[in-house]
Motif scaffolding. Structure first.
Motif, short mmCIF file in Angstrom:
data_model
loop_
_atom_site.label_atom_id
_atom_site.label_comp_id
_atom_site.label_asym_id
_atom_site.label_seq_id
_atom_site.Cartn_x
_atom_site.Cartn_y
_atom_site.Cartn_z
N ASP A 1 69.37 -46.91 72.33
CA ASP A 1 69.78 -47.99 73.25
C ASP A 1 69.33 -47.42 74.89
N GLY A 2 69.18 -48.83 75.08
CA GLY A 2 68.72 -48.52 76.55
C GLY A 2 70.17 -48.49 77.74
N LYS A 3 71.19 -49.16 76.86
CA LYS A 3 72.29 -49.34 77.70
C LYS A 3 72.86 -48.70 78.37
N GLU A 4 72.96 -47.12 77.96
CA GLU A 4 73.54 -46.20 78.47
C GLU A 4 73.64 -46.04 79.43
N LEU A 5 71.39 -45.40 79.59
CA LEU A 5 70.27 -44.62 80.85
C LEU A 5 70.79 -47.04 81.97
N SER A 6 70.75 -47.33 81.37
CA SER A 6 70.70 -48.39 82.58
C SER A 6 72.20 -48.20 83.39
N ARG A 7 73.60 -48.22 82.39
CA ARG A 7 74.61 -48.29 82.97
C ARG A 7 74.78 -46.71 83.95
N TYR A 8 73.98 -45.65 83.35
CA TYR A 8 73.94 -44.42 84.12
C TYR A 8 73.59 -44.66 85.90
N LEU A 9 72.30 -45.70 85.86
CA LEU A 9 71.50 -45.71 86.76
C LEU A 9 72.04 -46.76 87.60
N SER A 10 73.14 -47.67 87.13
CA SER A 10 73.53 -48.17 87.84
C SER A 10 75.16 -48.06 88.06
N LYS A 11 75.51 -47.34 88.22
CA LYS A 11 76.77 -46.53 88.67
C LYS A 11 77.93 -47.22 88.19
N GLU A 12 77.86 -47.66 87.17
CA GLU A 12 78.72 -48.38 86.52
C GLU A 12 79.93 -47.27 85.28
N GLY A 13 80.91 -47.40 85.33
CA GLY A 13 82.13 -46.56 84.50
C GLY A 13 82.70 -45.17 84.91
N ASP A 14 82.19 -44.38 83.74
CA ASP A 14 82.94 -42.91 84.27
C ASP A 14 81.83 -42.58 85.28
N ASP A 15 82.09 -41.62 86.93
CA ASP A 15 81.87 -40.60 87.51
C ASP A 15 80.83 -40.02 86.71
#
Length: 992
Positions: free
Chosen positions: A256-270
C-alpha cells in the motif's frame, strides 16, 4: 581583532533528480506482489500483489539463472584462434565479439556437456515425460569461406562472422516472463507486470487467482551448429530444442502506498520508518525497461548504445551507462539519475587475455612451451580467479567460473573417467576432439571449488558483460576517469539524453502501466553560496591574512609564510634506483627545496645529517634488506632523525613496506617523491612537498582569522575546547575474501585553531563496517586531548565517513553508544555529541541554471558550481537534518558536492551554524592552499585508514594467508593486529 563574516548569496541550480508528477495519487495506489517459484514480483496499480512462483524445466539442458545480466548478447561459442597469433602491439585495439578468431583445431564427436556447480538453477525439477530433441552429430569446424580449419593450417585465418542475431543464454528468465504475459493475458487480468530478474513480479492489478500454474515452452538452442556460415540459417531450426518450463505463481503480499505518502508529507510520528518494500517495488518498475536493454551492475546500467566500448588496456574495456535510484525528498519521491562509466573484462580468449593483462606474458602466444614459475603462477591465478568463461572445444552454452589453477602443468594432468580408468588429459583431447594441446606447460583452469575439473586455457574464452574484478592499474584508472570526466554542460546533456533515450527509466511502458508520471526535466531549486572565511598566515611573511577572492577560492604563498613553520634540523635522504643523470640532480634538489622552505617560513637544514644514500630499486623488493638499510641510516644519525626523504625511480609496491617499517619499526617520518619530478623542480612541486613535510613534523599551513568561537558564539567558546573527530573504515579489494578491514579515528588536538589531528588505527573483521574498537580509540584520543590542553573537550563533533544509508541506524546505535562508553570512563564526563555521516559516493550533481545571470558572468567555470554552494531544501530528506555542500573547486569534470547527514545532534546546531562550521574547516587542510571537498576530520581519517591498509598489504603473514584462501574459502580468520606505531610518530600527522 576578529571580524564578522559577510552574508551568503543565493544561486539557482538544477539537479539530476526527476520528480514524480501526480505523486500524491501514485502513493495511494496499492500494488500486488506475486512470488513466482522462479519468483517474480507483480506490481499493482491499486495494490501491489506479490506472487510466489516455482518453475521447472523438463529436458536435458539446464538454465543458468543469475550468471549473466539480462539481455546481454553472449559471444558465439565458436572456437577461437588462441595459439599462433602474433603478439599485440601496445596500441592494438580491442577485439570485439564480432571479430572472434577460430582455433587451429579440428574437433569431432564431442561428449555430452559436463555438469558444473556453476550451472545449477534454483527450484528446478526434471521429468522424463518431457525430452528434448536428439543431439545433432557434430561436424568439423570450418572457416568463414567453408574451408576446414585444422591444426595443420597455421597461416591463413578468417575472422568469424556473427552466426545469428545474438545470443539468448542469460535472458531465459525474462523470455519466460515475456511469453507468459503474452499468452496468459486474461488470467493475469491484462496486466503487464514488472520483473526484478530473480524471484518477484509486481502488478498494478490483481490476477484472476491467488495461485496459478503455467507451462511455457521456449525454442532455446542446445548447441551451436558446426557448419560453414552459409549453412547455419538452413539448419537453425533443427538445432533448437523446446524447453518446457512449469511456473507456479502465488500472491504473497499487497503493498500500500499510503505509508510512503504519509512519510513524504511529514504526517504522523517523526520516527515513522521509510516503507522500503514499496519503494523497492517502484524501483523495480522503473528498471524494467532498462534491464531489458542494459547490463546491470549494482544500481547502474550500462549499454554499448551510449557510446560503444572503449579499450582501456590490460584486458579491460570501458562501457558507459547511467545510475538510477528512487529517493524520498522534500519535493516528494524523486528519481536520481547520473552518468556512469565502469570497466568490464574484454571478451577474448584466455591466452590473449593474459597476454594483455600481465606484462610478463606479452609474448605468450609465440612461446607455446612457456611455463609459470614462482610469483608468475600467483599473478595468473589472481588475474583469472572468479572470472566466468565458456569453452570452444565443445558446442555448448555452458558457462563456468574459474576457481583457480591446477598445481600441475597441463601435460602432467591425469583424471579418472566414468569407469574409473585413468586418462592423460593430453590424450583425452587428442582422442575425443582430434586436438593437440598447444600450451602444455601452462596449468589448466580449475572450474570446480570442491573436485578436480580441468579446462586447458587455450580452449577457454572470457564471457562478455562481466564487471572487471581486478584492481585497475594507474593507466586503466586514468583512462576510466577521462571517459567519465565531462564538464557540466556535457554531463547534463548526457543525463537529459538518458531520460529521453531508448534505454532510460522512461523508455518503456511500465510507467504508464503503473500510472507513474515522471518529469524528464531536472529539478529546479535555489542554492546558497557561503562566503569564504578570512585566513591567518605566518607572521614572518609580507601577507599575514587574506580572504580567498579568486573564483576557485585558492590562494598562494608567494609573499607569505605558513601559519606555523617547523625547524627540520636533522634529516637524511635515500634514493632508490634512478639513472646517473637523475642522481646528479640530488644536490640541486636539496638546495632548492631548502630555499623554497625558507620562502614559506619553514627551516630545512641545507646539510643532511649523513650524505645521501643511493640504493638500487631492488632493495624495495626485499623487506628484511630494506629494514636493515633504514635502521642503518637512523643509527648513523644517532637515532634522532626528524625526517627521511625517499626519492624513487618510479612508483613501487615496496612503498607500503617502506612506510610500515619507517613508522613502526624504525620510528622515523618519511616523505617520498619521484625522480621524474626532480628534473624540472617547479616552484609548485617544491611548495607542495614543503607543506607535507611541515605538517608531518608538527607544523600547519593556515588557520582561520576569525576563530570558530567568534563565528558560532551561541555554541562555541574560547575557554571551552571542542574536539572534532573523523572516522572511516577501509575494506580489502573485492577479490580479497580474507584480509581484515582497517578502521581509523582521528581527533583534533588544539583549540580554537583545530587544525592538528592525532590518529588511531585498528584492524578488524573482514568487511565489517561498524568500527569494533571505536570506544577504545575514542578514549585514547580523549586522553591525548587532555594531555595537550589539561581539560577534556566540552563538546564532541564526530564526522563518520563511508556509511551507506541502509547502515545509518546500525552505525548510530552501536557507534554512538561506543563514544558514550568512552566518555563514561572519565568520572562525571558526558559531553553533548553531534554525529554526522559524510558521503562522497553519491550521484547527486548540481548545475547552475541556464537562466541564472551570475553563471554567465563566470567564464572560468564552464557552468560548474562555485565553492561554498550549499543546498538544504527540495532534494534533501523530507524529515531529517542533511545538506549538500560543494566546498571545493571542480578543476576537471563536474563538481560533486559532499552530502552531510546529521544522525544525532545533542549540540543543537542550526543549519547555518553547522554549514558554516564545515565549510570553514575545509580551508584548514594542511596539504594544500585551497578548500578541500571533504571536511578535514573525515579526510584525515580516510588517509589514516589507507595507511593502515598499507601496513597489511605487503606483510609476509598476509601474503601466506591470501595463498591459503585460494585453497579454502572458510570464514575469515581473526584479524591480525596492525603493527604498533613508534612513539616518535604516534602523535604526529605522519599519514598526511
Amino acid at each position: 581583532m576578529e571580524e564578522t563574516e559577510e552574508s551568503s548569496g543565493n544561486k539557482k541550480c538544477t539537479t539530476t533528480t526527476k520528480t514524480f508528477r501526480g505523486r500524491a495519487n501514485t502513493h495511494k495506489h496499492h500494488y500486488h506482489q506475486y512470488q513466482y517459484q522462479y519468483q517474480y514480483h507483480y506490481h499493482y496499480q491499486h495494490q501491489l500483489l506479490q506472487y510466489s512462483n516455482q518453475f521447472g524445466f523438463f529436458n536435458q539442458n539446464q538454465y543458468y539463472p543469475g550468471y549473466y545480466p539480462a539481455l546481454l548478447p553472449l559471444p558465439p561459442p565458436i572456437p577461437l584462434q588462441l595459439a599462433l597469433t602474433p603478439p599485440l602491439p601496445q596500441n592494438h585495439s580491442s577485439i570485439s565479439k564480432t571479430q572472434l578468431q577460430k582455433p587451429l583445431c579440428k574437433l569431432n564427436n564431442p561428449p555430452p556437456p559436463p555438469t558444473s556447480s556453476e550451472t545449477r538453477g534454483p527450484a528446478v525439477t526434471a521429468s522424463p515425460a518431457f525430452e528434448g530433441l536428439q543431439q545433432q552429430k557434430n561436424r568439423p569446424l570450418r572457416g568463414g569461406g567453408g574451408r576446414k580449419v585444422t591444426s595443420a593450417t597455421t597461416q591463413s585465418l578468417v575472422v568469424a562472422r556473427r552466426p545469428d542475431s545474438g545470443g539468448v543464454e542469460g535472458e531465459v528468465a525474462r523470455m519466460i516472463k515475456q511469453k507468459l504475459v503474452k499468452e496468459n493475458s486474461a488470467l493475469l487480468s491484462g496486466a503487464l507486470p514488472a520483473y526484478d530478474g530473480r524471484q518477484s513480479l509486481y502488478s498494478p492489478v490483481e490476477f484472476q487467482q491467488d495461485r496459478l500454474e503455467f507451462y511455457v515452452s521456449l525454442p532455446i538452442p542446445a548447441s551451436k551448429p558446426s557448419l560453414p556460415f552459409g549453412e547455419i540459417n538452413f539448419l537453425q531450426e533443427k538445432h533448437q530444442q523446446l524447453k518446457i518450463f512449469r511456473i507456479n505463481i502465488k500472491l504473497v503480499s499487497k503493498l500500500d502506498g499510503k505509508e510512503l505518502s504519509r512519510y513524504l508529507s511529514k504526517e504522523g510520528d517523526d520516527w515513522i520508518p521509510l516503507p522500503q518494500d514499496y519503494l523497492h517495488a517502484l524501483d523495480i518498475v522503473l528498471r524494467e525497461s532498462p534491464m531489458e536493454r542494459c547490463i546491470p551492475v549494482g544500481r547502474s546500467l550500462y549499454s554499448s548504445s551510449m557510446g560503444g566500448t572503449k579499450e582501456i588496456g590490460g584486458g579491460a574495456v570501458a562501457l558507459r551507462g547511467f545510475f538510477q535510484s528512487l529517493r524520498p525528498t522534500q519535493q516528494g519521491l524523486a528519481l536520481n539519475v547520473d552518468f556512469s562509466v565502469t570497466a568490464f573484462h574484454e571478451s577474448i580468449g584466455v591466452i590473449f587475455y593474459l597476454q594483455k593483462r600481465l606484462e610478463f606474458l606479452r609474448d605468450l602466444p609465440q612461446r607455446k612451451t612457456r611455463s609459470l614459475v614462482g610469483e608468475e603462477r600467483k599473478e595468473v591465478e589472481k588475474a583469472l580467479k572468479n572470472i566466468r568463461i565458456f569453452v570452444c572445444h565443445r558446442e555448448t552454452v555452458q558457462r563456468y567460473r574459474v576457481y583457480g589453477l591446477t598445481e600441475e602443468a597441463t601435460e602432467n594432468l591425469w583424471f579418472a573417467d566414468r569407469d574409473g580408468k585413468n586418462l592423460r588429459l593430453l590424450n583425452y583431447f587428442k582422442d575425443h576432439y582430434n586436438y593437440d594441446i598447444q600450451f602444455r606447460n601452462l596449468p589448466c583452469l580449475q572450474i570446480s571449488r570442491s573436485k578436480p575439473c580441468y579446462l586447458p586455457m587455450e580452449l577457454c574464452m572470457i564471457c562478455e558483460g562481466q564487471k572487471f574484478l581486478g584492481k585497475l592499474s594507474d593507466d586503466q584508472t586514468a583512462r576510466i576517469l577521462k571517459l567519465g570526466c565531462q564538464r557540466p554542460k556535457e554531463r547534463k546533456a548526457i543525463i537529459d539524453g538518458v531520460m529521453r533515450g531508448s534505454v532510460g527509466p522512461t523508455s518503456g511502458s511500465q510507467g504508464r502501466e503503473f500510472k507513474l508520471h515522471i518529469s524528464r526535466e531536472m529539478t529546479r531549486l535555489s542554492g546558497r553560496i557561503l562566503q569564504p572565511p578570512k585566513l591567518r598566515l605566518g607572521d614572518g611573511g609580507h601577507v599575514r591574512d587574506l580572504i580567498p577572492s579568486r573564483h576557485d577560492c585558492q590562494w598562494n604563498l608567494l609573499d607569505s609564510h605558513v601559519f606555523e613553520g617547523t625547524r627540520i634540523q636533522r634529516w637524511a635522504l635515500i634514493s632508490f634506483g634512478g639513472t646517473l643523470d637523475q642522481k646528479s640532480n640530488i644536490p640541486k634538489f636539496i638546495n632548492q627545496l631548502s630555499q623554497r622552505c625558507e620562502q614559506l617560513g619553514i627551516f630545512l637544514n641545507k646539510n643532511t645529517m649523513i650524505k645521501p644514500q643511493y640504493e638500487p630499486t631492488q632493495v624495495l623488493n626485499n623487506v628484511s634488506l630494506l629494514e636493515s638499510k633504514l635502521k642503518k641510516i637512523h643509527s648513523a644519525a644517532s637515532n634522532n632523525l626528524q625526517l627521511l626523504i625517499c626519492v624513487m625511480e618510479k612508483k613501487h609496491k615496496g612503498y607500503a613496506d617502506l612506510k610500515r617499517i619507517a613508522e613502526t619499526s624504525v620510528g622515523v617520518l618519511t616523505q617520498c617523491c619521484l625522480y621524474s619530478n626532480l628534473g624540472k623542480l617547479s616552484s609548485q612541486f617544491l611548495a607542495n612537498l614543503a607543506l607535507k613535510m611541515n605538517a608531518k613534523v608538527g607544523g600547519c599551513t593556515v588557520a582561520l582569522y576569525n576563530s570558530l568561537p567568534s563565528q558560532i558564539p551561541r555554541l562555541l567558546h574560547s575557554n571551552e575546547p571542542v574536539i572534532f573527530m573523523g572516522a572511516d573504515v577501509t575494506h580489502p579489494h573485492p577479490l580479497d575474501d580474507i584480509s581484515p578491514s582497517v578502521a581509523a579515528v582521528v581527533g583534533s588536538m588544539n583549540w580554537p585553531a583545530a587544525n592538528k589531528y592525532v590518529s588511531r588505527m585498528r584492524s578488524q573483521t573482514h568487511r565489517q563496517e561498524i568500527i569494533q574498537d571505536l570506544g577504545e580509540m575514542v578514549k585514547e584520543l580523549l586522553d591525548d586531548f587532555y594531555q595537550e590542553l589539561n581539560v577534556l573537550p566540552k563538546r564532541i563533533i564526530f564526522f563518520r565517513d563511508g556509511v551507506s544509508e541502509t547502515q545509518f541506524y546500525k552505525v548510530l546505535k552501536e557507534e554512538l553508544q561506543a563514544i558514550r562508553e568512552a566518555c563514561s570512563r572519565f568520572p562525571g564526563y558526558r559531553p553533548p555529541i553531534t554525529f554526522a555521516v559524510v558521503q562522497k559516493r553519491h550521484h547527486t550533481r548540481l548545475f547552475p541554471s541556464e537562466t541564472d545571470p551570475s553563471s554567465a558572468q563566470n567564464q572560468f567555470s564552464d557552468e560548474n558550481i562555485s565553492p561554498g554552494t550549499v543546498v538544504d531544501t527540495v532534494i534533501t530528506h523530507p524529515r531529517e537534518f542533511d545538506f549538500y555542500l560543494c566546498s571545493h573547486w571542480g578543476v576537471k569534470g563536474t563538481s560533486r558536492p559532499t552530502h552531510y547527514h546529521v544522525l544525532w545532534d545533542e549540540n543543537q546546531f542550526t543549519s547555518d551554524e553547522l554549514q558554516k562550521l564545515v565549510y570553514n574547516l575545509c580551508y584548514t587542510f594542511v596539504r594544500c592552499t585551497k578548500p578541500v571537498s571533504l571536511v578535514p576530520p573525515a579526510y584525515y581519517a580516510h588517509l589514516a585508514a589507507y595507511r593502515g591498509r598499507l601496513y597489511l598489504e605487503r606483510s609476509e603473514c598476509m601474503a601466506s594467508m591470501r595463498h591459503a584462501s585460494t585453497i579454502s574459502r572458510a570464514a575469515p580468520p581473526k584479524a591480525a593486529p596492525l603493527p604498533k606505531l613508534s612513539e616518535n610518530v604516534k602523535k604526529l600527522m605522519f599519514y598526511c
